[in-house]
Design an enzyme around this catalytic site. Structure first.
Site, PDB file in Angstrom:
ATOM      1  N   SER A 220      -1.269   1.342 -12.227  1.00 50.24           N
ATOM      2  CA  SER A 220      -2.165   1.934 -11.340  1.00 50.24           C
ATOM      3  C   SER A 220      -3.066   0.934 -10.750  1.00 50.24           C
ATOM      4  O   SER A 220      -3.768   0.731 -11.674  1.00 50.24           O
ATOM      5  CB  SER A 220      -2.463   3.388 -11.617  1.00 50.24           C
ATOM      6  N   GLY A 222      -5.553   1.429  -8.414  1.00 49.01           N
ATOM      7  CA  GLY A 222      -6.299   2.047  -7.486  1.00 49.01           C
ATOM      8  C   GLY A 222      -6.210   1.858  -6.092  1.00 49.01           C
ATOM      9  O   GLY A 222      -4.948   2.100  -5.752  1.00 49.01           O
ATOM     10  N   GLY A 225      -3.170  -0.264  -4.767  1.00 49.13           N
ATOM     11  CA  GLY A 225      -1.677   0.162  -4.974  1.00 49.13           C
ATOM     12  C   GLY A 225      -1.178   0.337  -6.443  1.00 49.13           C
ATOM     13  O   GLY A 225      -1.883   0.636  -7.035  1.00 49.13           O
ATOM     14  N   ASP A 252      -1.628  11.187 -12.109  1.00 48.52           N
ATOM     15  CA  ASP A 252      -0.573  12.008 -12.502  1.00 48.52           C
ATOM     16  C   ASP A 252       0.353  12.538 -11.350  1.00 48.52           C
ATOM     17  O   ASP A 252       1.716  12.625 -11.669  1.00 48.52           O
ATOM     18  CB  ASP A 252      -1.421  13.410 -13.033  1.00 48.52           C
TER      19      ASP A 252
END
Length: 316
Positions: A220, A222, A225, A252
């Protein structure tokens, strides 16, 4: 069926206030209680998609009872492992500008017997699961190798595992060869022990974790992408969010989307991006439904922009 394991779940109480002024009596303009924990959120997202999911949770006290009831209302089957301690309750204070102040309780300490029972309960449900998502921090009483033991038991039962944790627990679990791990850039930086400031840095770090045992790395980034590094190839993707209302649980939701789409390849990455982008546009820890997704806005490429500078560089 996607089975989730959250060793340290929580009951999350959120209060909305006009402003957070220290030392004063504040009057909330709204409040709500949600089931909390990374694996809990994955199950909620899977259920919101209309798929079958079971959440395995150590639960104790009144908070544990309420947590199970709330999950049932979300369509999540709960397999509870009874513990002597009280399930933790967390507090969040939300301001109108989106600022969120959280106080997370330390949570109960599990006994050796409770730890063993939790492992046995997961193993018992593994035969019926396409995936087992192992998510979140470990509570007191569980050693850093607990997830490694769980991954090994899942493999013996024929289930694939997706792991979302960090620190020593992540490092130990790599030796058990989980099929997927889902670190953030900061968790990746901690795992490799150096700063990450570009997409090239993230790719290299992900490849190092694959060499240590991870089958695939779903990273991840943020607002920048997500990145998927696996034996099938390396893919980078983005999905726009018109307005960010809350980032709570977005990672999640992304993991749920990834597993719902098979847990491998660019189609699964596209599903992860669509779920993550939809989640950040919803209030609190709300999980997206199929109606919230905008798959047409997802962009996936194998031509990696390696010189892309991360919006939020990560340090160990």
């Amino acid at each position: 069926m996607i089975l989730t394991v959250t060793p340290n779940p929580s009951l999350d109480r959120t209060y909305e206030v006009p402003s957070l002024d220290r030392g004063r009596v504040l009057r909330a303009t709204g409040d709500h209680v949600d089931p909390g924990g990374k694996g809990v959120n994955v199950s909620r997202a899977v259920a919101a998609a209309g798929a079958r999911t079971t959440a395995v949770l150590p639960l104790g006290g009144a908070a544990g009872i309420l947590l199970a009831e709330l999950l049932g209302a979300h369509g999540v089957d709960v397999t509870a492992v009874s513990i002597a301690g009280q399930t933790r309750s967390n507090i969040a204070v939300a301001e109108p500008d989106g600022t969120l102040t959280k106080i997370n309780a330390i949570g109960p300490e599990l006994s050796p017997e409770e730890s063993a029972l939790l492992l046995e309960t997961v193993a018992a449900g593994a035969a019926d699961a396409a995936w087992i998502a192992c998510c979140g921090s470990l509570p007191r009483g569980l050693g850093p190798d607990w997830y490694a033991d769980l991954v090994a038991r899942a493999r013996a039962a024929g289930a694939r595992t997706a792991l979302d944790t960090s620190g020593p627990a992540l490092a130990a679990a790599l030796t058990a060869r989980p099929e997927v791990i889902k670190p953030s850039t900061s968790e990746l930086a901690t795992a490799v022990g150096r700063p990450l400031s570009s997409l090239a840095d993230v790719v290299k770090a992900a490849e190092e974790l694959r060499a240590l045992g991870a089958g695939a790395v779903l990273a991840s980034l943020g607002g920048d992408g997500q990145l998927l590094v696996s034996a099938e190839g390396t893919y980078y993707g983005t999905a726009p969010a018109a307005a960010v209302r809350s980032t709570v649980g977005a990672g999640d939701a992304a993991l749920a989307g990834f597993l719902l789409a098979g847990g491998a390849g660019p189609d699964a990455l596209a599903s992860a991006l669509a779920h993550g982008a939809a989640a950040v546009q919803l209030p609190g820890s709300a999980m997206p439904t199929p109606a919230d997704l905008r798959p047409d806005q997802v962009r996936i490429t194998r031509n990696l922009p390696l010189d892309l500078a991360l919006t939020d560089p990560a340090t160990p």
